[in-house]
Design an enzyme around this catalytic site. Structure first.
Site: not given
Ligand code: ACM
Ligand code: ZN
Length: 542
Positions: A171, A200, A270, A333-334, A406, A431, A433
Site C-alpha cells: 500500500r 497487493d 488481493h 484472506d478476503e 487474524w 492490529y 494500524d
C-alpha cells in the site's frame, strides 16, 4: 595504605558511573543482581570472542557499536583472549527437552556479571545475539562515563518459538534503508520473524525475472485516493518495487540479526495489481487498473484458468530462490467469490473437481482450497511449507498449512484442534494500524479502531479453551502493520513503537511476570534509547 590509595583513585570513577539496569523490555525470565557490588566498565576495555568464529565476531562487533552509541564508551575487540572484560562464549549444553522448538532453544542465554567482568554464554550463536541485545538495553544513556554493572546473573529464554512482526510494503513502499531500521527494531525486541507483505491490489513490489512487466507495470498506481476512500484523488502516480538483489540484501541483513523473512504473495485475492499486467488471469478479462482505493476488490485471480497456476508457480519459484524461509505466506484472506460464481471457467473447474456443498464449506471456498492444495504441493517440492490467513480454513485446510489467526482467535483454536500450527494475530490486540490513543483527533490518521499498548500487552496467545495436548500448536504471536494510511517512516515507527514493546513481552516473557504498570516504568528508558537512535515513537501510552 595501598588499599586506601586504590579506593581513593577509584572513587571519582565510581561517582561518575551510571548503573546498568537489567530490567529491560522484553523482561528477562530470571534476574539476580546485587547492587552493592559492581563491575565498572570503562573506555578502552575489551570485548572478547572465540577465535576463528566470524559469526560471533560480528555479534561482538554489534555489542561494541551499541556500547559506543548508548554509553559513549569505546571498546577494543579481541579474539581468543581470556583477559577481555566482556567475553562471548558458546557453551554447548544438552537439550534437556527434545520437544523444545528451535525458536525457543536458540534464544536461550546466560549473562554473568562479576566484579572483574561480564560473561555472555549461550548454546547457540543466536543466543549470544539475544544476550547482547539485553546487555545493550541495560546500558545507561550516558556520554562517555563509566558504567557500573551490578554483579549477578541473568538466565533467559523466550516463551514462544515464533515472535513475529508484519509489514505491508504494497500500500506504501518502504525503502530498503527503512526496512533495515524496522529490522533493527525487531532485533532490539527479540523478534525472530519478519512477515513481509510485498504484493497487493495497490502495488506489486517483487521483481519476477521471467515476468519483467509484472513489477515494472504492476508497481505503479496512477493516483491514490485521499483519506478514507473520500472519492477525491491526489493525481500523483505512486510506485516502487524491490529487485531480487534488494530482497536478498533484506534477507542477509535480517539473518545477521537472527530474523527469518517470511515473504507473502497474497493469493488468489488481493491480486488486482497483477491483473492490471495480466488481465487474462481475471474472470472478466479486465481491464483492471492498479487499485487506487482501499478495501477488498471483487476482482481476483480466475480459479478456472490453468494459466493462473502457471503464473503462481513462476512467481513462487522465483520467490523461493530469493527467500530461504521454510514458511511461505500465501495470504488467502478476503477473496470475494462474486466473480467465481458467475465465471464459466471457474464453474467448470468446480464441476471437474466434483466439488459439492457439504453444508460446511461452499463449493467456491473449496475451490480456493483446491488452489491452496496445488500451491502447497508445488512449494513442498521446493522444500517449503505454507502459511495462510484464517480464511484458509473456510474451504477445509490443506495438509500442512499453518494458520495465521487474524479475525479473532477462533480460527486459531479451530486449526489447533485440527492439529495445525497456529500464529495468533487477532485484530483486537495485534492490529497496530489502529489508533493507539483514545483522543485521536490530532493523532496521525489511521484506519480507525483503538488498540492501545495496554490492549496489545494484555494479549494471551494460548486460549484456555484448548486442551493441554492442543496448546503446543500455538507457535507464537505477531503484530500486523498495514500501511494504507502510513506513507512516511516517522509515521511508520510511531505506529510500531511502543506496541512492539508490548507484544515483545507477550512473545518472550513468562505471563506470570507481566505487569503493565511496571512495563510503563521500564518504557521510559526505552523511549530515551529511541531518542538516541533517532527513531520515532508514540509518546502517549494508554
Ligand atoms: C487481513 O488483515 N486482511 C489479513
Ligand atoms: Zn474465473
Amino acid at each position: 595504605m595501598i588499599r586506601f590509595l586504590f579506593c581513593f583513585l577509584c572513587l571519582p570513577l565510581l561517582s561518575n558511573a551510571q548503573k546498568a539496569d537489567y530490567r529491560v523490555i522484553p523482561l528477562p525470565q530470571q534476574i539476580t543482581a546485587d547492587t552493592t557490588r559492581v563491575f565498572l566498565l570503562t573506555d578502552g576495555m575489551e570485548i572478547g570472542y572465540p577465535s576463528g568464529n566470524p559469526e560471533i565476531e560480528r555479534t561482538a562487533g554489534f555489542l561494541r557499536q551499541y556500547i559506543e552509541e548508548t554509553a559513549g564508551l569505546n571498546m577494543k575487540m579481541t579474539s581468543g583472549s581470556r583477559r577481555a572484560q566482556i567475553i562471548l562464549t558458546i557453551k554447548p549444553e544438552k537439550r534437556r527437552n527434545a520437544d523444545t522448538a528451535d525458536g525457543i532453544y536458540n534464544g536461550k542465554y546466560t549473562i554473568r556479571i562479576g566484579k572483574d567482568g561480564i560473561a555472555l554464554e549461550a548454546p547457540t550463536a543466536e543466543g549470544l545475539f539475544r544476550a547482547v541485545q539485553t546487555l545493550r538495553k541495560s546500558l545507561p544513556l550516558s556520554k562517555g562515563q563509566p558504567v557500573a554493572f551490578p554483579c549477578g546473573e541473568i538466565n533467559d529464554q523466550p516463551r514462544f518459538a515464533y515472535r513475529g512482526v508484519h509489514l505491508d510494503s504494497s500500500r506504501h513502499f518502504w525503502t530498503v534503508e527503512t526496512i533495515k531500521t524496522y529490522l533493527d527494531m525487531l532485533a532490539l525486541h527479540g523478534c525472530n520473524q519478519f512477515h513481509w507483505h510485498i504484493t497487493d491490489d495497490q502495488g506489486w513490489r517483487f521483481e519476477v525475472k521471467a515476468l519483467p512487466e509484472l513489477a515494472e507495470k504492476g508497481c505503479v498506481r496512477e493516483q491514490t485516493v485521499i483519506g478514507r476512500n473520500s472519492g477525491v484523488f491526489d493525481g500523483q502516480p505512486y510506485g516502487g518495487y524491490y529487485t531480487q538483489d534488494e530482497c536478498r540484501e533484506v534477507v542477509r541483513y535480517a539473518a545477521e540479526r537472527y530474523i527469518n523473512v517470511i515473504p507473502e504473495i497474497d493469493l488468489p485475492g488481493h491480486m488486482q495489481a497483477a491483473l492490471h499486467v495480466y488481465p487474462n488471469l481475471g474472470c472478466t478479462g479486465g481491464p483492471y487498473p492498479v487499485w487506487q482505493v482501499w478495501g477488498v476488490s471483487d476482482d481476483v485471480l480466475c480459479a478456472g484458468n490453468p494459466a493462473t497456476i502457471e503464473f503462481l508457480k513462476t512467481v513462487l519459484g522465483e520467490l523461493c530462490s530469493v527467500f530461504p524461509s521454510k514458511l511461505i505466506h500465501i495470504g488467502g484472506d478476503e477473496c470475494p467469490k462474486k466473480r467465481w460464481k458467475s465465471c464459466p471457467k471457474c464453474q467448470a473447474r468446480i464441476r471437474d473437481l466434483g466439488l459439492t456443498d457439504d453444508g460446511q464449506h461452499s463449493v467456491e471456498n473449496q475451490l480456493q482450497t483446491a488452489i491452496n492444495h496445488e500451491i502447497e504441493t508445488y512449494l513442498k517440492s521446493l522444500g517449503r511449507d505454507i502459511i495462510g490467513w484464517d480464511e484458509v480454513l473456510e474451504g477445509g485446510l490443506t495438509e500442512g498449512a499453518t494458520v495465521m489467526s487474524w479475525r479473532g482467535i477462533q480460527g486459531g483454536i479451530e486449526a489447533a484442534r485440527q492439529h495445525h500450527n497456529v500464529i495468533m494475530a487477532p485484530v483486537d490486540y495485534c492490529y497496530i494500524d489502529y489508533y493507539q490513543v483514545k483522543e485521536n483527533w490530532n493523532a496521525p490518521i489511521s484506519i480507525g479502531g483503538y488498540v492501545p499498548a495496554s490492549k496489545t500487552y494484555s494479549f494471551e496467545p494460548v486460549p484456555n479453551d484448548l486442551k493441554e495436548d492442543e496448546k503446543h500448536y500455538i507457535l507464537g504471536a505477531q503484530v500486523n502493520l498495514w500501511c494504507e494510511y502510513i506513507a512516511y517512516p516517522s509515521h511508520l515507527f510511531y505506529m510500531l513503537l511502543p506496541r512492539l514493546d508490548a507484544i515483545s513481552e507477550v512473545q518472550w516473557t513468562d505471563p506470570r511476570q507481566k505487569d503493565f504498570n511496571d512495563f510503563k516504568l521500564r518504557l521510559r528508558h526505552q523511549f530515551r534509547l529511541y531518542d538516541r537512535l533517532n527513531v520515532n515513537y508514540c509518546k502517549t501510552v494508554e
